[in-house]
Every structure is written in C-alpha cells, then in structure tokens.
Design a protein around this motif. Structure first.
Motif, PDB file in Angstrom:
ATOM      1  N   VAL A   1      67.967  37.283  38.821  1.00 39.06           N
ATOM      2  CA  VAL A   1      68.724  37.811  37.648  1.00 39.06           C
ATOM      3  C   VAL A   1      70.276  38.311  38.145  1.00 39.06           C
ATOM      4  O   VAL A   1      71.353  38.080  37.367  1.00 39.06           O
ATOM      5  CB  VAL A   1      68.084  39.324  37.413  1.00 39.06           C
ATOM      6  CG1 VAL A   1      68.951  40.018  36.449  1.00 39.06           C
ATOM      7  CG2 VAL A   1      66.608  38.773  36.316  1.00 39.06           C
TER       8      VAL A   1
ATOM      9  N   GLN B   1      73.773  36.852  36.590  1.00 40.75           N
ATOM     10  CA  GLN B   1      74.698  37.711  35.861  1.00 40.75           C
ATOM     11  C   GLN B   1      76.173  37.313  36.559  1.00 40.75           C
ATOM     12  O   GLN B   1      77.140  37.355  36.038  1.00 40.75           O
ATOM     13  CB  GLN B   1      74.369  39.275  36.304  1.00 40.75           C
ATOM     14  CG  GLN B   1      73.056  39.578  35.381  1.00 40.75           C
ATOM     15  CD  GLN B   1      73.621  39.731  33.766  1.00 40.75           C
ATOM     16  OE1 GLN B   1      74.708  39.782  33.392  1.00 40.75           O
ATOM     17  NE2 GLN B   1      72.803  40.090  33.018  1.00 40.75           N
TER      18      GLN B   1
ATOM     19  N   ASN C   1      73.685  36.154  30.794  1.00 45.47           N
ATOM     20  CA  ASN C   1      73.127  37.305  30.588  1.00 45.47           C
ATOM     21  C   ASN C   1      71.611  37.393  30.729  1.00 45.47           C
ATOM     22  O   ASN C   1      70.761  37.634  29.635  1.00 45.47           O
ATOM     23  CB  ASN C   1      73.557  37.940  29.124  1.00 45.47           C
ATOM     24  CG  ASN C   1      73.354  39.270  29.165  1.00 45.47           C
ATOM     25  OD1 ASN C   1      72.981  40.113  30.058  1.00 45.47           O
ATOM     26  ND2 ASN C   1      73.480  40.034  27.808  1.00 45.47           N
ATOM     27  N   ALA C   2      71.176  37.342  31.872  1.00 45.63           N
ATOM     28  CA  ALA C   2      69.832  37.247  32.274  1.00 45.63           C
ATOM     29  C   ALA C   2      68.913  38.542  32.270  1.00 45.63           C
ATOM     30  O   ALA C   2      69.472  39.724  32.488  1.00 45.63           O
ATOM     31  CB  ALA C   2      69.565  36.897  33.827  1.00 45.63           C
ATOM     32  N   LEU C   3      67.902  38.293  31.796  1.00 52.03           N
ATOM     33  CA  LEU C   3      67.168  39.718  31.779  1.00 52.03           C
ATOM     34  C   LEU C   3      65.539  39.069  32.382  1.00 52.03           C
ATOM     35  O   LEU C   3      64.984  38.370  31.989  1.00 52.03           O
ATOM     36  CB  LEU C   3      66.489  40.059  30.334  1.00 52.03           C
ATOM     37  CG  LEU C   3      65.327  40.898  29.859  1.00 52.03           C
ATOM     38  CD1 LEU C   3      65.782  42.283  30.635  1.00 52.03           C
ATOM     39  CD2 LEU C   3      65.314  40.835  28.405  1.00 52.03           C
ATOM     40  N   GLY C   4      65.253  39.920  33.472  1.00 51.04           N
ATOM     41  CA  GLY C   4      64.014  39.421  34.226  1.00 51.04           C
ATOM     42  C   GLY C   4      62.726  40.255  33.582  1.00 51.04           C
ATOM     43  O   GLY C   4      62.653  41.459  33.243  1.00 51.04           O
TER      44      GLY C   4
ATOM     45  N   ASP D   1      56.101  43.058  30.351  1.00 52.40           N
ATOM     46  CA  ASP D   1      57.322  43.596  29.666  1.00 52.40           C
ATOM     47  C   ASP D   1      57.478  43.355  28.289  1.00 52.40           C
ATOM     48  O   ASP D   1      57.342  41.939  28.166  1.00 52.40           O
ATOM     49  CB  ASP D   1      58.649  43.158  30.614  1.00 52.40           C
ATOM     50  CG  ASP D   1      58.518  43.936  31.976  1.00 52.40           C
ATOM     51  OD1 ASP D   1      58.794  45.065  32.088  1.00 52.40           O
ATOM     52  OD2 ASP D   1      58.397  42.971  32.902  1.00 52.40           O
ATOM     53  N   ALA D   2      57.644  44.386  27.369  1.00 52.71           N
ATOM     54  CA  ALA D   2      57.585  43.925  25.956  1.00 52.71           C
ATOM     55  C   ALA D   2      56.474  43.147  25.546  1.00 52.71           C
ATOM     56  O   ALA D   2      56.257  42.495  24.496  1.00 52.71           O
ATOM     57  CB  ALA D   2      58.871  43.225  25.710  1.00 52.71           C
TER      58      ALA D   2
ATOM     59  N   LEU E   1      59.392  47.814  28.364  1.00 54.32           N
ATOM     60  CA  LEU E   1      60.348  46.709  29.008  1.00 54.32           C
ATOM     61  C   LEU E   1      60.827  47.488  30.484  1.00 54.32           C
ATOM     62  O   LEU E   1      61.843  48.290  30.157  1.00 54.32           O
ATOM     63  CB  LEU E   1      61.371  46.520  28.044  1.00 54.32           C
ATOM     64  CG  LEU E   1      62.435  45.381  28.614  1.00 54.32           C
ATOM     65  CD1 LEU E   1      61.786  44.112  29.140  1.00 54.32           C
ATOM     66  CD2 LEU E   1      63.640  45.088  27.614  1.00 54.32           C
TER      67      LEU E   1
ATOM     68  N   ALA F   1      70.786  45.381  36.558  1.00 54.30           N
ATOM     69  CA  ALA F   1      71.232  44.157  36.620  1.00 54.30           C
ATOM     70  C   ALA F   1      70.640  43.104  35.405  1.00 54.30           C
ATOM     71  O   ALA F   1      71.249  42.500  34.759  1.00 54.30           O
ATOM     72  CB  ALA F   1      70.705  43.073  37.759  1.00 54.30           C
ATOM     73  N   ASP F   2      69.549  43.609  34.800  1.00 56.07           N
ATOM     74  CA  ASP F   2      68.787  42.817  33.627  1.00 56.07           C
ATOM     75  C   ASP F   2      69.694  43.231  32.545  1.00 56.07           C
ATOM     76  O   ASP F   2      70.226  44.610  32.047  1.00 56.07           O
ATOM     77  CB  ASP F   2      67.435  43.640  33.577  1.00 56.07           C
ATOM     78  CG  ASP F   2      66.589  43.289  34.527  1.00 56.07           C
ATOM     79  OD1 ASP F   2      66.239  41.840  34.645  1.00 56.07           O
ATOM     80  OD2 ASP F   2      66.222  44.004  35.387  1.00 56.07           O
ATOM     81  N   ALA F   3      70.167  42.234  31.780  1.00 53.65           N
ATOM     82  CA  ALA F   3      70.837  42.255  30.338  1.00 53.65           C
ATOM     83  C   ALA F   3      72.116  43.046  30.951  1.00 53.65           C
ATOM     84  O   ALA F   3      73.041  43.715  29.995  1.00 53.65           O
ATOM     85  CB  ALA F   3      69.945  43.168  29.506  1.00 53.65           C
ATOM     86  N   ASN F   4      72.653  43.092  32.042  1.00 54.25           N
ATOM     87  CA  ASN F   4      73.736  43.669  32.650  1.00 54.25           C
ATOM     88  C   ASN F   4      73.983  45.099  32.140  1.00 54.25           C
ATOM     89  O   ASN F   4      75.025  45.472  31.827  1.00 54.25           O
ATOM     90  CB  ASN F   4      75.218  43.012  31.940  1.00 54.25           C
ATOM     91  CG  ASN F   4      76.394  43.161  32.882  1.00 54.25           C
ATOM     92  OD1 ASN F   4      76.160  43.622  34.101  1.00 54.25           O
ATOM     93  ND2 ASN F   4      77.386  43.070  32.117  1.00 54.25           N
TER      94      ASN F   4
ATOM     95  N   THR G   1      73.498  47.098  24.132  1.00 56.45           N
ATOM     96  CA  THR G   1      72.344  46.438  24.430  1.00 56.45           C
ATOM     97  C   THR G   1      70.920  47.436  24.474  1.00 56.45           C
ATOM     98  O   THR G   1      70.224  47.127  23.864  1.00 56.45           O
ATOM     99  CB  THR G   1      72.470  45.609  25.620  1.00 56.45           C
ATOM    100  OG1 THR G   1      73.499  44.714  25.332  1.00 56.45           O
ATOM    101  CG2 THR G   1      71.195  44.747  25.895  1.00 56.45           C
TER     102      THR G   1
ATOM    103  N   PHE H   1      67.554  47.244  22.175  1.00 53.90           N
ATOM    104  CA  PHE H   1      66.289  47.448  22.554  1.00 53.90           C
ATOM    105  C   PHE H   1      65.555  48.545  21.759  1.00 53.90           C
ATOM    106  O   PHE H   1      64.447  48.078  21.369  1.00 53.90           O
ATOM    107  CB  PHE H   1      66.113  47.555  24.174  1.00 53.90           C
ATOM    108  CG  PHE H   1      66.545  46.151  24.837  1.00 53.90           C
ATOM    109  CD1 PHE H   1      66.557  45.030  24.274  1.00 53.90           C
ATOM    110  CD2 PHE H   1      66.932  46.536  26.245  1.00 53.90           C
ATOM    111  CE1 PHE H   1      66.900  44.028  25.138  1.00 53.90           C
ATOM    112  CE2 PHE H   1      67.388  45.349  27.059  1.00 53.90           C
ATOM    113  CZ  PHE H   1      67.323  43.818  26.519  1.00 53.90           C
TER     114      PHE H   1
ATOM    115  N   ILE I   1      61.377  48.834  21.302  1.00 52.58           N
ATOM    116  CA  ILE I   1      60.923  48.841  22.829  1.00 52.58           C
ATOM    117  C   ILE I   1      61.447  50.099  23.426  1.00 52.58           C
ATOM    118  O   ILE I   1      62.478  50.685  23.267  1.00 52.58           O
ATOM    119  CB  ILE I   1      61.818  47.592  23.479  1.00 52.58           C
ATOM    120  CG1 ILE I   1      61.199  46.378  23.028  1.00 52.58           C
ATOM    121  CG2 ILE I   1      62.180  47.497  24.890  1.00 52.58           C
ATOM    122  CD1 ILE I   1      62.019  45.208  23.520  1.00 52.58           C
TER     123      ILE I   1
END
Lengths: 261, 261
Positions: free
Chosen positions: A88, A92, A97-100, A105-106, B99, B104-107, B134, B138, B143
């Motif tokens: 991730v 970035q 725009n990564a989401l691990g 999760d969700a 979630l 780092a996730d979704a910055n 962001t 969510f 979430i």
C-alpha cells in the motif's frame, strides 16, 4: 447494449513480493494502469520465514498450508500486516490511492471453514461471497483495493485463503459491473510445455487443452489449481484471463499464456 | 446555525486489547453506539512480546518506542496485522461494518519522520495531515474506520505513531464536519489524584488545573502526553474529551475525567 468499463484484477505472488526491486518495479507499472484496478497478493514464503524464526512448524500438503491457530496468527501478521502495508505504501508513493484489505474489512469476502475430510487444513476458508457492491463503491471513490489472502466467517474468525482463488472470486463477482481482465502475474513467462525450458510457453489454453494437459500430467502440480481458478473465472463473468510474467503489465505484446473457454 | 451530526472517536490501549474478554466486551458495547464512530487502537505490549520472541531488542525512552527498521516491521505486523484484523473481525461479528486502516491506506494520515534531536526515535512519525474528506466518505457508506498506530510519508515509508496522538488528530480533523466526542478508554477510572488510590478520580480538568497538576508533578509521566493530546483536540474542533474506563462506553454516568478548556 451498454459497454461496461474495463477493470483489471491482478494477482502477484511470492517471487515478486520477496524481491524488493521486482516489487518496486511492478508497483510502478501497476500504478500507471489507467482506470479501476484491484490487486491481490500472496505471501506464503514470508509467512514460512516468520514461522521459522518463531520456531513454529510449517506443514504443507499439496502446496497448501495447514493453518493451525499459531500459523493463522503468523499469516495475518505477515499478509495483512507487513506485506499488505508495504505494498500500500509503495503504491501511494506512485500516486495510486491504495487501500489495504482483508476479507473481514468492510465484510468484503466471506468464507466457510474448509471441512476436515481427508485432510484437516485448519483455519483455511473457502470463499462463499464477495461484497462486490462495496468494492464498486471504493473503486468509484478512486481507490485501488489491495487484498491479502485473509478472509473471515462474519462470526469473528479469520481464515487463510488461497490468493489465486481470491483473485478469481473477486474477478468473477466484479464481472457483474465491469468488463474484467484477470491477470495472474508470476516469475515465469506463462504456463510451460516443458518446465525445464523457460521459453516453452503454451500461448493459448482452452478447456479442451486444459483437460489434455491435466490428463497427460504434463503440467506441474502447483499450476493445476491456478488453471482451475482461471477457468472458474471464465465460466462466470470474466472476459479475459492471462498467466504471464510481471512485465506483461507494461507490455502486453510479450509472450504469455491466454486462457479461454 | 446548522447542528452537526455527532461522531464518537474512541481510543483503546493495550490493557483492553491484551485481555480477550475485556476486548470482546468492549467491541460489543462499541458496536451498539449509534451513529458514526471511529476506533483507534494501540498495541505496544503485543509488539514488545513479538520482539522478545524474535530476539529483537525493545528500547523505550519516556514511554516511547525507539523504532529501528526491524522494530518497525514488528510494529506493522502486530498493529496493522494481528491486532487490527482481530478487532475488525470482532466488530463484524457484532454487525459493525468495520474497516481496518493504517495512515497509508487511502492516504488517510500523513506524517513526517520525527527529527533526531536529543533522541533519535527512528521510524517514528509526527502527524502532519488527516484526510478527513475520505474518512467522511467512509462514514457515509456506513463503515466504521478502525485505525492502528501506523502512518506514512507518501514516499513509501511507514511510521510508528503514538495512538493517543492519532486519536487526537483524527478527532480534531473530523471536527470540521461533526460534533466530535473524543474518548480515551483505559483500565483505570480516570486521571487519578493519587496513583495509589484507584478511586481518587479527578472529575474535571481544565487548562488551569492541568498546569497546576503538571507543575506540582502530581500526575504520572505517562498521563502527561495523554492530557496534552486532550487539550490539543479541545483547542481545535473537538467538543468533548473524556478519559475513562472502558465501561464508560455503555454507561456515561460512571465516575470519570472530563477535560475542558
């Protein structure tokens, strides 16, 4: 007929993840892919290394990890922790725009514990559903989902799940909304006719050829479940499936294996 | 004037996370909270345990972990892997659509490496921005974000960051959109007048009282940075800050500490 938007679902395995330069290079190329994309990664080698450092025994049957409670902790630490977040952060860095994610999760990937029949695989889950609607919501926010090979049962239990299968299930589920290409990316050039000859790529495999290869025991044990995942996806809603080297992501003219029904 | 929707930002520490029953009970209560909510968790004790199993030295200065590259890997495996996903799966079990996230996730949380001055803390990051938009997206999808104490610099580097500070920064940033309550949840009943007497809760602390306590060295070293985080949040956009036992989440009439300016 409405044309669906293209979606790339790519899966990378241990040989890329374990090699810092190969991973950096792949993440750079993957970040340049236009449009929505989803990444799935394995990480078995790192989990085995950590298990060994912790003095925990790793037992594999037919290339599948027997996942005790202790092994599951190692899998979750390695896949969902170190590897997922390293990937991730690497994406970035390339403005992707990564989401691990894990399947918990969700509530994205629900699985059932694999029943102990001939072999008790322990905390291994078989995917029962993918929450494609939430995943579509993330893609529409401009987010690139990055999945590790961990799922859950909605009752508090995490599972180790094969990354190839997760890629196939996600690709199939997203086929309802997108024109999906599924790309299994690995260290070789494709499925080989002769494992000794790295250039002997079988460029097209259809169901008939797959049966032939399987019956002739002409392909390696590790490749068989991968091919099954490919055909499962094609039989659902996935348009294209490729097994290729990582370089295929930036140059789709290189020699590789294309699967079709 | 438009009334903002309420948002709960809760932080739990090691004493709850390490105790399976306490954690199960907290997650059940947290899941029952109505409306949007965000959870932040620590996990230092688990990281120290894993470090010890791996033969990696843990060095703390003023209660802060000196984070070498090797320690950072352990922190990411423990916080973002095992603890975060255990909490997410536990919330999903209670029908809370959690979630799990790092910065780092979704910055979501960007940090700068803390400069080495008197002490070189290694890979420790100080928060510079929270991507509140962001995060709001969510929340609007129903979430519940669950953050571990890991951030990044947008250039591929992950950082260990204090969980209390992350909670304060998230609460402050979300104050632009929500009427935010920040709840630091721990094993004691609140800030104690006398550390030997678990019932000597100081029920109200304002800035003046905070200065008095600090100058008189009447509160423990560990509590000082926590109080600073509380007042930082109050001085930004956070309406209410409480330091209380985990039970406060289901019964806000129990004795606890409320902070105000």
């Amino acid at each position: 007929m409405e044309t669906k938007q293209k979606l790339l679902v790519a899966k990378i395995g241990g040989n890329i993840i374990e090699d810092k330069n190969a991973l950096d290079s792949f993440l750079k190329d993957f970040s340049k892919v236009e449009g929505p994309r989803i990444l799935i990664h394995g990480g078995g080698k790192s989990a085995t290394k950590l298990a060994s450092r912790l003095g925990v025994r790793t037992e594999m049957i037919d290339g599948r990890r027997i996942t005790s409670a202790e092994n599951l902790e190692i899998v979750v630490m390695t896949y969902a922790g170190l590897l997922n977040k390293t990937i991730v952060a690497g994406l970035q860095k390339n403005n992707c725009n990564a989401l691990g994610l894990t399947g918990a999760d969700a509530n994205l990937i629900v699985a059932d514990k694999r029943p102990a029949q001939f072999v008790d695989y322990g905390y291994v889950g078989d995917v029962t559903s993918v929450n494609s609607k939430t995943l579509k919501g993330f893609l529409e926010l401009g987010i690139t989902p990055v999945f590790c090979a961990v799922t859950h049962d909605t009752n508090g239990q995490l599972f180790n799940t094969n990354a190839d299968t997760i890629a196939s299930e996600i690709a199939s589920a997203m086929g309802a909304y997108y024109d999906v290409s599924l790309f299994y990316c690995f260290e070789l050039k494709g499925v080989l006719e002769n494992i000794e000859d790295k250039d002997s790529v079988i460029e097209y495999i259809n169901l008939e050829k797959y049966s032939e290869l399987r019956d002739a025991e002409a392909i390696s044990d590790g490749m068989l479940p991968k091919l099954k995942n490919c055909f499962d996806a094609l039989q659902k809603d996935v348009s294209k499936v490729h097994i290729a080297n990582a370089d295929f992501i930036k140059d789709n003219t290189i020699k590789h294996t294309t699967l079709s029904l």
